[in-house]
Design an enzyme around this catalytic site. Structure first.
Site, PDB file in Angstrom:
ATOM      1  N   PRO A  87       0.777  -1.245   0.000  1.00 52.45           N
ATOM      2  CG  PRO A  87       0.021  -0.948   2.180  1.00 52.45           C
ATOM      3  CD  PRO A  87       0.730  -1.923   1.284  1.00 52.45           C
ATOM      4  CB  CYS A  88       3.025   2.878  -2.484  1.00 50.28           C
ATOM      5  SG  CYS A  88       2.161   2.541  -4.005  1.00 50.28           S
TER       6      CYS A  88
END
Length: 121
Positions: free
Chosen positions: A91-92
């Site tokens: 989850p950037c």
């Protein structure tokens, strides 16, 4: 040249589709898909830190750099995050600027904002 090209699914692809559907429906907060990201040792270290960011929360690039023991490596962290090809699963989108601004996201800042808001509901 004799080439045989097929478009087929696999159990992992089907599992990923189901889990992403659940995520976008608001029913899933974590993924348990077997991921095998390919990157440098540094990129893998950064990506592991991203997976540790809880659903609905954000961290700054500086916080990630500090967490991995490289507080002066904010730019390197940002580059590693930008090289993440497995968005959402790694989850950037949960990483924001130090001033809490929406910064850098391969899919576009509108998508990043959407994902953060989805998780905060």
């Amino acid at each position: 040249m004799n080439v045989d090209f097929r478009v087929e699914s696999s159990p992992v692809v089907e599992q990923t589709k189901r889990q992403l559907d659940d995520y976008f429906a608001g029913h899933r907060k974590t993924f348990d898909i077997p991921l095998h990201p390919f990157g440098t040792d540094f990129q893998l270290l950064v990506w592991r830190a991203l997976v540790d960011i809880p659903y609905g929360e954000t961290r700054t690039y500086m916080e990630i750099a500090t967490k991995i023991g490289n507080a002066k490596g904010v730019r390197a962290v940002a580059q590693a995050i930008g090289a993440n090809d497995i968005d959402i699963l790694i989850p950037c989108h949960r990483v924001i600027g130090s001033n809490h601004s929406m910064t850098g996201y391969t899919g576009g800042l509108d998508k990043k904002k959407f994902l953060i808001e989805l998780e905060r509901r």
